[in-house]
Design a protein around this motif. Structure first.
Motif, PDB file in Angstrom:
ATOM      1  N   ASP A 239      -0.662   5.662   2.044  1.00 36.09           N
ATOM      2  CA  ASP A 239       0.420   4.988   1.580  1.00 36.09           C
ATOM      3  C   ASP A 239       0.234   3.518   1.602  1.00 36.09           C
ATOM      4  OD1 ASP A 239       2.997   3.714   1.888  1.00 36.09           O
ATOM      5  OD2 ASP A 239       3.628   5.660   3.316  1.00 36.09           O
ATOM      6  N   GLU A 240       0.678   2.742   0.617  1.00 34.62           N
ATOM      7  CA  GLU A 240       0.696   1.538   0.395  1.00 34.62           C
ATOM      8  C   GLU A 240       0.950   0.424   1.797  1.00 34.62           C
ATOM      9  OE1 GLU A 240       1.060  -0.681  -3.127  1.00 34.62           O
ATOM     10  OE2 GLU A 240       0.534   0.970  -4.329  1.00 34.62           O
ATOM     11  N   LYS A 241       1.697   0.993   2.332  1.00 34.43           N
ATOM     12  CA  LYS A 241       2.348   0.270   3.701  1.00 34.43           C
ATOM     13  C   LYS A 241       1.014   0.069   4.532  1.00 34.43           C
ATOM     14  CE  LYS A 241       4.844   3.899   6.059  1.00 34.43           C
ATOM     15  NZ  LYS A 241       3.575   4.123   7.332  1.00 34.43           N
ATOM     16  N   ASP A 242       0.108   1.092   4.550  1.00 31.06           N
ATOM     17  CA  ASP A 242      -0.949   1.238   5.223  1.00 31.06           C
ATOM     18  C   ASP A 242      -2.074   0.071   4.887  1.00 31.06           C
ATOM     19  OD1 ASP A 242       0.045   2.845   7.276  1.00 31.06           O
ATOM     20  OD2 ASP A 242      -0.609   4.647   5.953  1.00 31.06           O
ATOM     21  N   MET A 244      -1.557  -3.003   4.388  1.00 36.56           N
ATOM     22  CA  MET A 244      -1.241  -4.368   4.992  1.00 36.56           C
ATOM     23  C   MET A 244      -2.385  -4.666   6.301  1.00 36.56           C
ATOM     24  SD  MET A 244       0.449  -7.046   4.986  1.00 36.56           S
ATOM     25  CE  MET A 244       1.999  -6.401   3.995  1.00 36.56           C
TER      26      MET A 244
END
Length: 804
Positions: A239-242, A244
């Motif tokens: 997941d792209e939020k991971d 960060m």
């Protein structure tokens, strides 16, 4: 403090056994009830093997009384060895001391010296039965007792065949492989009783033989429902939020290099040459700890399993396939979360002059195989060279760096055992079709050097931080085993100039391997040397690694298949990335890591035992179809009952003395068999032609007979070689265990102490997601951290202060 703890403390503090009156007086007990509680507590401590009692009813520690308690391992020939926690030497028990004692029992013995000055045990009592379940064959005898079934154990160390309780067979029939639970041990008149708790399958069904070994060693084959549920909840893609807070390395040229049949790709590498002439080596490991969180069902199950188990026809994974072959596997051309160790290495001496540890996101460029990489480096296949033509300079650079690292390891004395690995090829029915050797090519050695460099760097980093950590340790060989080995190699003209019992450096053993390199006896001497060394294990104290000749080593690079690596990642995230070196966190891991290391070591041994047993079974089965055939082999061992012969495919069998053409005397000093009439000699390393005489699948044994006499090589008469032993290095005196186990919990300094600039102790601050790295040959991937005015954190200590 309760009475139990008071008693233990009092008895352990005394250097002599104490009477009940002395204990009563010291504890100031006055009432009858208190006295009764004292006696009950003493009996309990005695039953647990924590204290001992003399014939005159005096109580003391087992050491004071000359006693020992531990778990007995019984050999199928009747004798046994008692393993005592905290002691390096096992206690031998002859057969006459093992009446009503069974393999795995916890027993109490009195130590004494035999007539050879060796320590042996006299049985005092059985403290606890160790065996509750085992695997065996459900057997219905013919004749009047055909209504009773009994179980023939697969493990020949279990020396009784219990009867199956009639209503507890689960419908098993003659020949079924079953798991049984013991309900009654033998008592002299009765053979014991058991219940069938699982039917594995009929002994002649495909795959049941291997599955029986799996159950015999207690290896779980299925995951609990809550573990599967948690694994199914993990997404298929990162997941792209991971991303960060991670360094974005997706534009770096990064490769995985593994075997053709590997599915769990947990490590990837990149190499480049920097403008200053140094190398940059990046080792990027799947961030399994992101998905397997502490205390979760996945984590509890991974701790219990400890490791993946690789058998001849199957892999029993530590983690469900959805993780191990999916989101945690660094498959090509997809985003994956990783933890990175990027090292700057001097080409002059192979030293890591600077390193960074940080969380990252990568997208591997290619999934390379060992065969591909070997063909590229050795320019061995035109099609492969054409396919990977843009990357040829990078693989040449990798080979160059690997050679630099190898020279550094060799210069400090690392011992390199270059054994060819044997692979048993089985058909669809599970029958062995072939046994092939897999020599370690330049590609395997290349990856090995990169992983060793990363593991050493990570270990030193956390050692210098002075925080609780888990290490891979390998202690010095025991002096008596080393003495035996040096006496052994003297028979081959290699003499070690040393004092008896003198500790030696690994470099001495390295010199021996160099002296016998290319000789016929090289494989045998290498094997005997390996057996003379101690087993590597996990520990929360940095005791160093003898075989690698390094003071610092850990396992960081395989978190998909080894639990200690997962713990290392979790500690890295806690201490470095999150900067949590609080007293609470330090105390938490101080309490837990010792038991984690012990569990991981036990599970590793269980896995190795199962792997070896399946290999031995299939090798015996392979030779069963070759009865009467002849093979060339080498004498690999000589004993007073015969000699072992190893074939080129690593299969080993026994030539029994009674099958030989003469009466042979065993010369223990020269490890030689000497014919009384013929004067023929058989020594380790001799070439011998043998015929397959018999195979016992239950025992996993192969019997040979000699059909061709030894062909002693001329090199056996070469000039003797003398090697001067190098004195062993003193143990380092530091805060994390350099003084040995007794000083394991010293007063700790302030955690998070950094190394000097350019030395271990530095950790990187992550970049913003989406940053595009400049990955030219001369520019470091770590320069990402300087973009947009972002500075590197200086070290773990400064990072911790910021976050606090």
């Amino acid at each position: 403090m309760n009475l139990r703890d008071q008693l233990l403390e009092m008895i352990q503090a005394s250097d002599k056994a104490l009477t009940v009156d002395q204990l009563t007086e010291r504890l100031a007990l006055e009432s009858t009830d208190a006295f009764k509680e004292l006696i009950r507590t003493l009996n309990t401590l005695e039953e647990e093997g924590l204290i001992g009692r003399t014939r005159t009813n005096r109580y003391g520690t087992l050491a004071v009384l000359g006693q020992a308690a531990g778990i007995i391992s019984i050999h199928q020939r009747g004798f046994g060895f008692l393993s005592v926690e905290g002691e390096t030497e096992d206690v031998f028990l002859p057969p006459d001391q093992l009446k009503d004692v069974y393999h795995g029992d916890t027993i109490l013995v009195k130590k004494r010296e035999d007539n050879r000055g060796k320590t042996e045990g006299v049985l005092l009592k059985v403290l606890k039965r160790g065996l509750s379940e085992f695997v065996g064959t459900y057997t219905l005898p013919s004749g009047r007792l055909d209504q009773f079934a009994f179980i023939e154990p697969d493990d020949k160390r279990i020396n009784f065949w219990p009867v199956v309780n009639p209503d507890k067979s689960l419908g098993a029939v003659d020949g079924h492989k079953v798991v049984v639970r013991i309900t009654k041990y033998p008592d002299g008149r009765f053979a014991g009783a058991c219940d069938v708790v699982r039917i594995i399958g009929h002994k002649n069904d495909p795959g049941v033989d291997i599955l029986s070994i799996v159950y015999k060693h207690g290896i779980p084959t299925e995951f609990p429902e809550d573990v599967i549920d948690q694994a199914n909840a993990v997404p298929d893609e990162a997941d792209e939020k991971d991303f960060m807070g991670r360094v974005d390395l997706r534009n770096e040229t990064i490769f995985t290099i593994d075997g053709e049949d590997a599915k769990d790709l947990d490590d990837a590498v990149h190499v480049k040459k920097l403008d200053n002439g140094n190398y940059e080596l990046g080792v990027h490991i799947a961030d399994v700890s992101h998905y397997v969180t502490e205390g979760s069902p996945l984590d509890v199950e991974a701790f219990e399993r400890g490791t993946s188990v690789y058998l001849v026809d199957r892999v029993i994974p530590m983690l469900p396939h959805r993780l191990s072959n999916g989101i945690c596997s660094l498959n090509p051309h997809v985003n994956r979360l990783t933890l990175s160790c990027v090292m700057e290495i001097s080409p002059q001496n192979g030293k890591v002059v600077h390193h960074e540890l940080f969380p990252s996101v990568i997208k591997t460029t290619e999934r390379m195989t060992y065969t591909n990489v070997r063909e590229i480096i050795e320019r061995d296949d035109e099609a492969t060279l054409e396919r990977y033509e843009p990357y040829i300079p990078l693989f040449d650079l990798m080979a160059e760096l690997a050679e630099v690292l190898r020279k550094r390891r060799n210069s400090r004395g690392a011992i390199n055992f270059d054994f060819a690995e044997a692979k048993v090829v089985v058909d669809e029915e599970g029958k062995p079709a072939d046994i092939v050797l897999r020599p370690r090519s330049v590609a395997e050695k290349l990856i090995e050097e990169f992983m060793l460099a990363a593991n050493e760097t990570v270990a030193e980093h956390f050692h210098k931080m002075d925080v609780p950590f888990i290490y891979r340790v390998h202690d010095n060989p025991k002096p008596d085993k080393l003495d035996f080995f040096f006496d052994f190699v003297a028979n081959f003209g290699v003499h070690i100039e040393r004092f008896k019992g003198q500790k030696v450096e690994p470099k001495t053993l390295q010199k021996i391997l160099k002296a016998i390199s290319g000789e016929p006896e090289e494989p045998v001497i290498s094997t005997i040397m390996l057996r003379s060394m101690q087993q590597a294990k996990y520990d929360d104290v940095s005791l160093g690694h003898f075989g690698l000749a390094t003071d610092f080593y850990t396992h960081f690079t395989s978190p998909i298949r080894r639990y200690p690596d997962l713990i290392v990642h979790r500690l890295m995230r806690t201490y470095v990335f999150n900067g949590d070196v609080s007293e609470k966190t330090i105390a938490k891991y101080e309490d837990r890591l010792d038991s984690i290391a012990e569990q991981a070591s036990k599970r590793e041994r269980r896995s190795v035992d199962a792997e070896r047993e399946t290999q031995a079974l299939k090798k015996a089965e392979y030779m069963e179809s070759r009865l009467g055939e002849e093979f060339d082999g080498v004498v690999s061992g000589v004993t007073n009952f015969g000699m072992f012969i190893e074939l080129p495919n690593t299969i080993e069998g026994l030539v029994r003395l009674q099958s030989m053409d003469d009466y042979y005397h065993f010369d223990e000093s020269q490890l030689m068999l000497l014919g009384e009439r013929t004067k023929r000699q058989f020594r380790i390393g001799d070439a011998v032609r043998v015929k397959v005489d018999a195979v016992n699948l239950d025992e996993r044994t192969i019997d040979f007979t000699v059909v061709g006499m030894p062909k002693r090589e001329q090199s056996r008469r070469r000039q003797p070689t003398t090697i001067k032993a190098t004195e062993g290095r003193p143990k380092k005196d530091d805060k994390r265990g350099g003084r040995g186990r007794d000083d394991k919990r010293p007063k700790r300094g302030k955690p998070g102490k950094p190394g000097k600039p350019g030395k271990p102790g530095q950790a990187g601050k992550p970049s913003k997601p989406g940053e595009k790295p400049k990955s030219s040959q001369g520019r470091s991937a770590l320069d990402l951290k300087k973009k947009d005015g972002q500075k590197r954190t200086g070290d773990a200590k400064r990072g911790a202060k910021k976050r606090r």
